[in-house]
Design a protein around this motif. Structure first.
Motif, PDB file in Angstrom:
ATOM      1  N   TYR A 176       0.875  -1.353  -0.011  1.00  0.00           N
ATOM      2  CA  TYR A 176      -0.029   0.237   0.017  1.00  0.00           C
ATOM      3  C   TYR A 176       1.009   1.148   0.075  1.00  0.00           C
ATOM      4  O   TYR A 176       1.848   1.345   0.333  1.00  0.00           O
ATOM      5  CB  TYR A 176      -0.867  -0.111   1.206  1.00  0.00           C
ATOM      6  N   THR A 177       0.364   2.143  -0.671  1.00  0.00           N
ATOM      7  CA  THR A 177       1.160   3.487  -0.459  1.00  0.00           C
ATOM      8  C   THR A 177       0.738   4.434   0.691  1.00  0.00           C
ATOM      9  O   THR A 177      -0.346   4.309   1.476  1.00  0.00           O
ATOM     10  CB  THR A 177       0.735   4.364  -1.757  1.00  0.00           C
ATOM     11  N   THR A 178       1.639   5.365   0.941  1.00  0.00           N
ATOM     12  CA  THR A 178       1.120   6.319   2.257  1.00  0.00           C
ATOM     13  C   THR A 178       0.117   6.925   2.025  1.00  0.00           C
ATOM     14  O   THR A 178      -0.645   7.361   3.172  1.00  0.00           O
ATOM     15  CB  THR A 178       2.412   6.986   2.581  1.00  0.00           C
ATOM     16  N   GLN A 179      -0.339   7.247   0.873  1.00  0.00           N
ATOM     17  CA  GLN A 179      -1.667   8.075   0.385  1.00  0.00           C
ATOM     18  C   GLN A 179      -2.778   6.974   0.804  1.00  0.00           C
ATOM     19  O   GLN A 179      -3.756   7.799   1.107  1.00  0.00           O
ATOM     20  CB  GLN A 179      -1.732   8.492  -0.873  1.00  0.00           C
ATOM     21  N   GLN A 180      -2.597   5.893   1.016  1.00  0.00           N
ATOM     22  CA  GLN A 180      -3.917   5.055   1.438  1.00  0.00           C
ATOM     23  C   GLN A 180      -3.916   5.052   2.723  1.00  0.00           C
ATOM     24  O   GLN A 180      -4.787   4.424   3.307  1.00  0.00           O
ATOM     25  CB  GLN A 180      -3.828   3.686   0.798  1.00  0.00           C
TER      26      GLN A 180
ATOM     27  N   SER B 295      -4.241   5.804   7.050  1.00  0.00           N
ATOM     28  CA  SER B 295      -4.972   6.619   7.974  1.00  0.00           C
ATOM     29  C   SER B 295      -4.610   8.126   7.873  1.00  0.00           C
ATOM     30  O   SER B 295      -3.529   8.363   7.904  1.00  0.00           O
ATOM     31  CB  SER B 295      -5.287   6.088   9.246  1.00  0.00           C
ATOM     32  N   LYS B 296      -5.691   9.158   7.866  1.00  0.00           N
ATOM     33  CA  LYS B 296      -5.605  10.427   7.803  1.00  0.00           C
ATOM     34  C   LYS B 296      -4.648  10.947   9.105  1.00  0.00           C
ATOM     35  O   LYS B 296      -3.671  11.579   9.085  1.00  0.00           O
ATOM     36  CB  LYS B 296      -6.527  11.195   7.568  1.00  0.00           C
TER      37      LYS B 296
ATOM     38  N   PRO C 186      -0.437   7.828   8.867  1.00  0.00           N
ATOM     39  CA  PRO C 186      -0.328   7.390   7.560  1.00  0.00           C
ATOM     40  C   PRO C 186       0.244   5.829   7.422  1.00  0.00           C
ATOM     41  O   PRO C 186       0.175   5.217   6.242  1.00  0.00           O
ATOM     42  CB  PRO C 186       0.802   8.392   6.966  1.00  0.00           C
ATOM     43  N   SER C 187       0.995   5.447   8.632  1.00  0.00           N
ATOM     44  CA  SER C 187       1.333   4.119   8.449  1.00  0.00           C
ATOM     45  C   SER C 187       0.545   3.064   9.026  1.00  0.00           C
ATOM     46  O   SER C 187       0.844   2.017   9.103  1.00  0.00           O
ATOM     47  CB  SER C 187       2.524   4.059   9.501  1.00  0.00           C
TER      48      SER C 187
ATOM     49  N   TYR D 276      -2.542   0.996   7.892  1.00  0.00           N
ATOM     50  CA  TYR D 276      -3.500   0.330   6.895  1.00  0.00           C
ATOM     51  C   TYR D 276      -4.511  -0.672   7.344  1.00  0.00           C
ATOM     52  O   TYR D 276      -4.687  -1.479   6.518  1.00  0.00           O
ATOM     53  CB  TYR D 276      -2.616  -0.434   5.796  1.00  0.00           C
TER      54      TYR D 276
END
Length: 279
Positions: A208-212, A214-215, A218-219, A221
């Motif tokens: 997964y990318t950092t954009q995916q 949690s707000k 970010p780490s 998932y």
């Protein structure tokens, strides 16, 4: 062919002997055998290759995500779950509820059993399907083993908390999945992080990318971790998505799915790396 005649005495004698043998309890040698070790299934984790070409007709319409190239080794890191008989019944019942009354139920292909009816293991992915070169295989497994040992991640369990449809990256297949709740020690994110680290050292993309993430974190998932139990080639319609969410399955959310090792499949070979503290 002539019938052989027996005297009354011979007939009675043989019938008596036959009766005694029938009443004698038979020993089943398999009843005393110990269960097969979990790693035994790793020896047969891959079906025989019937073609090196991308022939979807051989795989229910599925297209090969990674083309076969000599010297390339498709690789996948994951946590394996081989449901017990009781757990399997719960999941089978759930799948039956999804298929019942569904006009497109024939499009839904179960991942619980092979075409020959053999039970299949299920999994939570910790990587995409990536590609290693022949000379990278040993060092990749060694690095993964080292990172897992250093992580101190103990064996843990997860519990399903939702049922939904998700697509693959290419949107060529949709999967019916059991989303799993975040475990207490955040073990899934920890293992994903070290998996991504190992993949990065071999110039492979993360799952997964950092954009995916949690707000808030970010780490994190956690919303993506799941176990696939069925698949289809066509995108589910809105009504089907809603229907899946409304299915009543209290026994599903009582399941405790245990993990004590991380598996890495490189080509046809499966390496099992025990989590620290596993017995």
């Amino acid at each position: 062919m002539q019938l052989v005649e027996y005297s009354d005495s011979e007939s009675d004698k043989e019938m008596g002997e036959s009766h005694r043998q029938a009443k004698k309890p038979r020993h089943n040698p398999s009843s005393n055998l110990p269960p097969l070790p979990a790693t035994f299934r790793d020896l047969y984790a891959t079906n025989s290759r019937v073609s090196v070409q991308d022939d979807p007709s051989l795989h229910g319409g599925r297209k090969r995500a990674i083309p076969h190239v000599e010297g390339n080794w498709p690789t996948h890191i994951y946590l394996e779950w081989y449901p017990s008989k009781g757990d399997l019944i719960v999941v089978e019942d759930l799948l039956a509820k999804v298929s019942w009354g569904n006009a497109k139920s024939d499009e839904i292909k179960s991942l619980l059993h092979s075409d020959l009816g053999v039970q299949l293991p299920l999994h939570i992915s910790l990587s995409r399907s990536v590609v290693l070169r022949t000379e990278q295989r040993s060092s990749f497994i060694e690095e993964l083993e080292r990172k897992i040992k250093e992580s101190g991640t103990s064996p843990f369990h997860v519990q399903p908390d939702a049922l939904k449809w998700v697509s693959n990256y290419e949107r060529t297949r949709w999967f019916l999945v059991l989303h799993v709740a975040k475990p207490k020690q955040d073990n899934l994110n920890k293992l994903l992080s070290l998996s991504n680290h190992v993949l990065g050292k071999f110039n492979q993309p993360p799952l997964y990318t950092t954009q995916q993430g949690s707000k808030q974190c970010p780490s994190d998932y956690s919303e993506f971790f799941h176990i696939s139990i069925a698949w289809r080639l066509t995108e589910p319609e809105e009504e089907e998505l809603k229907r899946v969410q409304e299915i009543h399955a209290p026994n599903l959310f009582k399941l405790h799915i245990n993990f004590d090792c991380v598996k890495a499949k490189v080509g046809n070979n499966v390496a099992s790396v025990l989590l620290p503290g596993s017995t």
